[in-house]
Design a protein around this motif. Structure first.
Motif, mmCIF file in Angstrom:
data_model
loop_
_atom_site.group_PDB
_atom_site.id
_atom_site.type_symbol
_atom_site.label_atom_id
_atom_site.label_comp_id
_atom_site.label_asym_id
_atom_site.label_seq_id
_atom_site.Cartn_x
_atom_site.Cartn_y
_atom_site.Cartn_z
ATOM 1 N N GLU A 1 1.009 -1.171 0.023
ATOM 2 C CA GLU A 1 0.283 -0.236 0.304
ATOM 3 C C GLU A 1 0.664 1.025 0.173
ATOM 4 O O GLU A 1 0.341 2.255 -0.116
ATOM 5 C CB GLU A 1 -1.044 -0.116 0.881
ATOM 6 C CG GLU A 1 -1.646 -1.459 1.382
ATOM 7 C CD GLU A 1 -2.607 -1.435 0.157
ATOM 8 O OE1 GLU A 1 -3.370 -0.385 -0.286
ATOM 9 O OE2 GLU A 1 -3.280 -2.401 -0.067
ATOM 10 N N LEU A 2 2.409 0.789 0.528
ATOM 11 C CA LEU A 2 3.191 2.500 0.367
ATOM 12 C C LEU A 2 2.980 3.586 -0.793
ATOM 13 O O LEU A 2 3.839 4.285 -0.569
ATOM 14 C CB LEU A 2 4.741 2.362 1.041
ATOM 15 C CG LEU A 2 4.531 1.491 2.388
ATOM 16 C CD1 LEU A 2 5.442 1.008 2.799
ATOM 17 C CD2 LEU A 2 3.958 2.010 3.634
ATOM 18 N N THR A 3 2.643 2.952 -2.170
ATOM 19 C CA THR A 3 3.330 2.973 -3.351
ATOM 20 C C THR A 3 2.468 4.055 -3.918
ATOM 21 O O THR A 3 1.370 3.401 -4.221
ATOM 22 C CB THR A 3 3.616 1.922 -4.265
ATOM 23 O OG1 THR A 3 4.937 1.245 -3.994
ATOM 24 C CG2 THR A 3 4.346 2.421 -5.409
ATOM 25 N N SER A 4 2.356 4.717 -4.010
ATOM 26 C CA SER A 4 1.156 6.135 -4.661
ATOM 27 C C SER A 4 1.382 6.102 -6.279
ATOM 28 O O SER A 4 2.233 5.394 -6.453
ATOM 29 C CB SER A 4 1.195 7.761 -4.373
ATOM 30 O OG SER A 4 2.594 7.826 -4.864
ATOM 31 N N GLU A 5 0.994 6.637 -7.163
ATOM 32 C CA GLU A 5 0.067 6.228 -8.671
ATOM 33 C C GLU A 5 1.089 6.885 -9.140
ATOM 34 O O GLU A 5 2.126 6.179 -10.124
ATOM 35 C CB GLU A 5 -1.271 6.469 -9.445
ATOM 36 C CG GLU A 5 -2.030 5.814 -8.866
ATOM 37 C CD GLU A 5 -2.219 4.062 -9.363
ATOM 38 O OE1 GLU A 5 -1.916 4.931 -10.326
ATOM 39 O OE2 GLU A 5 -2.646 3.686 -8.904
ATOM 40 N N GLU A 6 2.047 8.352 -8.744
ATOM 41 C CA GLU A 6 3.034 8.748 -8.771
ATOM 42 C C GLU A 6 4.521 8.280 -8.581
ATOM 43 O O GLU A 6 5.178 8.062 -9.915
ATOM 44 C CB GLU A 6 3.123 9.955 -8.871
ATOM 45 C CG GLU A 6 2.379 11.596 -8.569
ATOM 46 C CD GLU A 6 0.657 11.308 -7.642
ATOM 47 O OE1 GLU A 6 1.385 11.073 -6.972
ATOM 48 O OE2 GLU A 6 -0.334 10.966 -7.905
ATOM 49 N N GLU A 7 4.499 7.821 -7.703
ATOM 50 C CA GLU A 7 5.657 6.607 -7.095
ATOM 51 C C GLU A 7 5.414 5.729 -8.259
ATOM 52 O O GLU A 7 6.653 5.533 -8.551
ATOM 53 C CB GLU A 7 5.892 6.394 -5.941
ATOM 54 C CG GLU A 7 6.216 7.500 -4.902
ATOM 55 C CD GLU A 7 5.563 6.630 -3.554
ATOM 56 O OE1 GLU A 7 7.210 7.443 -2.583
ATOM 57 O OE2 GLU A 7 5.187 5.940 -2.828
ATOM 58 N N LEU A 8 4.188 4.774 -8.232
ATOM 59 C CA LEU A 8 4.460 3.833 -9.901
ATOM 60 C C LEU A 8 5.212 3.641 -11.149
ATOM 61 O O LEU A 8 5.983 3.758 -11.260
ATOM 62 C CB LEU A 8 3.140 3.161 -9.395
ATOM 63 C CG LEU A 8 2.603 2.119 -10.266
ATOM 64 C CD1 LEU A 8 3.778 0.781 -9.829
ATOM 65 C CD2 LEU A 8 1.717 1.885 -10.147
ATOM 66 N N GLU A 9 4.216 5.237 -11.417
ATOM 67 C CA GLU A 9 4.898 5.378 -12.758
ATOM 68 C C GLU A 9 5.549 5.524 -12.489
ATOM 69 O O GLU A 9 6.964 5.579 -13.692
ATOM 70 C CB GLU A 9 4.034 6.712 -13.267
ATOM 71 C CG GLU A 9 2.663 6.747 -13.585
ATOM 72 C CD GLU A 9 2.843 5.805 -14.909
ATOM 73 O OE1 GLU A 9 3.358 6.031 -15.623
ATOM 74 O OE2 GLU A 9 1.688 4.894 -14.749
ATOM 75 N N SER A 10 6.830 6.549 -11.897
ATOM 76 C CA SER A 10 8.138 7.143 -12.215
ATOM 77 C C SER A 10 9.109 6.105 -11.871
ATOM 78 O O SER A 10 10.132 5.797 -12.020
ATOM 79 C CB SER A 10 8.692 8.328 -11.278
ATOM 80 O OG SER A 10 8.527 8.488 -10.080
ATOM 81 N N SER A 11 8.997 5.033 -11.373
ATOM 82 C CA SER A 11 9.651 3.725 -10.652
ATOM 83 C C SER A 11 9.386 2.964 -11.626
ATOM 84 O O SER A 11 10.838 2.897 -12.153
ATOM 85 C CB SER A 11 8.957 3.031 -9.713
ATOM 86 O OG SER A 11 7.778 2.398 -9.703
ATOM 87 N N MET A 12 7.913 3.163 -13.100
ATOM 88 C CA MET A 12 8.386 1.679 -14.128
ATOM 89 C C MET A 12 8.693 2.361 -14.755
ATOM 90 O O MET A 12 9.951 1.937 -15.067
ATOM 91 C CB MET A 12 6.795 1.662 -14.070
ATOM 92 C CG MET A 12 5.999 1.151 -14.054
ATOM 93 S SD MET A 12 4.806 0.352 -14.320
ATOM 94 C CE MET A 12 3.294 2.100 -14.020
ATOM 95 N N ALA A 13 9.489 3.816 -15.245
ATOM 96 C CA ALA A 13 9.644 4.856 -15.990
ATOM 97 C C ALA A 13 11.450 4.011 -15.812
ATOM 98 O O ALA A 13 11.881 4.052 -16.888
ATOM 99 C CB ALA A 13 9.811 6.116 -16.182
ATOM 100 N N ASP A 14 11.666 4.726 -15.093
ATOM 101 C CA ASP A 14 13.519 4.039 -14.644
ATOM 102 C C ASP A 14 13.959 2.679 -14.941
ATOM 103 O O ASP A 14 14.747 2.690 -14.943
ATOM 104 C CB ASP A 14 13.525 4.235 -12.545
ATOM 105 C CG ASP A 14 13.647 5.752 -11.986
ATOM 106 O OD1 ASP A 14 13.295 6.650 -13.004
ATOM 107 O OD2 ASP A 14 12.949 6.018 -11.427
ATOM 108 N N ALA A 15 13.207 2.152 -14.228
ATOM 109 C CA ALA A 15 13.501 0.491 -14.503
ATOM 110 C C ALA A 15 13.296 0.408 -15.822
ATOM 111 O O ALA A 15 14.493 -0.702 -16.545
ATOM 112 C CB ALA A 15 12.295 -0.313 -14.047
#
Ligand SMILES: [Zn+2]
Length: 411
Positions: free
Chosen positions: A95-109
């Protein structure tokens, strides 16, 4: 038409040929492999010619056949060293991951993979939140829509969610993005969901992947409904017994093109069954060390003529999606395997073997193959061809050129 030239070409062909001072001539496909780069230049004067420089290498682009882009956050909060502790920490931190964090983490990956020279990937999609970003990654993607759920009572709801995600994937599918199916594992799926997903994959001729025998806990649970999974399933799901035994689970995949991921705790009978079905084994050395505390038995697999694949898994069980780190980890993990043989096998595991498993017509430098290539430079000269794969793995972190379908993609 393009000509890309380098000091070393690692062809990954059947003869394990390494060509010095050669060139690859290509458009979207490889048109010719030249043994003389100057000759190639004069033969095709109108082609765009590029020599990658001193100590440069060209080889097929890398394929990361098993990863989870949606789990690219939570880099430092998960618990490693015991599979059940890790799984519990994944559930608790979700639950700790927000939508924005998810988007940027996927882009980084995706950026990290592109920089390291990954031209194609097999992405397991649990929620469908990665479909859009993967579709515009410029990479070849096999998108495995995952099905997961142990309780029979939620089956219809889970099937409907799977179908929603699958239909969405289909809308984005094209030459570069192929929809596929994933059953999470034998321990995390009810029989109803397994049969549904397998039937669906067969009906639609889709590739399949599943995690298999990743931990000692899974071995005990599937064999005897005992071990560490017993308390876990009772506490979280009120389940007392494993839904299925390993042999029955494997038999369900007959007739499908399946990647069985991990297999670190699989036995020789299971290896045999996977090999005889023409399926593939993917291992993820870093993940296997952190979660399962055991590496896949590469030597036994090789003796049994199993062509394995190496992949990173997701960032919830790795510190990096850079496949070179994964290959280095394998080099240092398999301490008793030859440094003249293992490095080449590892390169093959992330090129030709992975291409075969995902059904991509690439993975070797050969006329008619897709022009999916990487180019990079070593820090110095390599005198003996047989040590080139080792030096490449030891010294490479990123590539100067990533070409997918004949098109250069910026890192
Ligand atoms: Zn995985």
């Amino acid at each position: 038409m393009n000509i890309l030239a380098a000091d070393y070409l690692i062809t990954m062909d059947d003869e394990r040929k390494i060509i010095r001072n050669g060139a690859v001539i290509f458009d979207s496909e490889i048109l010719e492999i030249s043994f003389d780069r100057e000759l190639a230049k004069s033969k095709y004067p109108d082609a765009a010619y590029e020599y990658l420089g001193k100590n440069s290498v060209i080889m097929p682009s890398l394929i990361n056949a098993h990863t989870h882009i949606e789990f690219s956050k939570n880099k430092t909060t998960l618990h490693y060293g015991n599979f059940i502790d890790w799984l519990t920490s994944v559930i608790e931190k979700k639950e700790l991951t927000s939508e924005e964090e998810l988007e940027s983490s996927m882009a980084d990956a995706l950026l990290q993979m592109r920089k390291s020279g990954v031209g194609a990937l097999g992405a397991v999609s649990s929620f469908g939140k990665d479909i859009e970003i993967l579709s515009r990654s410029g990479l070849r993607v096999t998108l495995f829509n995952e099905i997961l759920g142990t309780g029979e009572e939620r089956s219809e709801e889970i099937k409907a969610d799977f179908m929603r995600r699958f239909e969405l994937t289909k809308r984005y599918s094209n030459e570069m993005l192929t929809p596929a199916v994933s059953i999470h594992s034998a321990y995390a799926c009810s029989r109803t969901l397994m049969d549904f997903a397998i039937g669906f994959a067969k009906e639609n001729s889709l590739k399949m992947c599943t995690h298999f025998m990743e931990s000692k806990a899974e071995r005990f649970w599937l064999d005897r409904s005992r071990g560490e999974f017993k308390a876990f399933f009772k506490a979280f799901f009120g389940i007392e017994r494993s839904a299925i035994k390993a042999d029955e689970f494997l038999a369900k995949f007959d007739g499908l093109d399946t990647m069985f991921v991990h297999c670190t705790h699989a036995n020789e009978t299971e290896f045999e069954s996977i090999r005889n079905a023409g399926s593939y084994i993917v291992h993820c050395p870093v993940s296997n060390r952190l979660l399962g505390m055991k590496l896949f038995d590469v030597e036994t697999a090789k003796n049994m003529r199993i062509e394995y694949i190496t992949a990173t898994d997701g960032l919830s069980s790795n510190f990096s999606l850079n496949l070179w780190n994964e290959l280095r980890s394998a080099i240092f993990g398999y301490t008793d395997l030859s440094l003249k043989v293992l490095p080449y096998d590892l390169l093959k595991s992330v090129t030709l073997n992975a291409a075969n498993a995902l059904g991509i017509d690439s993975g070797k430098l050969e006329v008619g193959k897709k022009a999916d290539l990487i180019g990079f430079c070593l820090p110095g000269f390599v005198d003996e061809d047989e040590y080139l794969p080792l030096q490449v793995i030891l010294h490479t972190n990123s590539v100067d050129k990533l070409i997918v379908n004949g098109v250069s993609i910026n890192g």
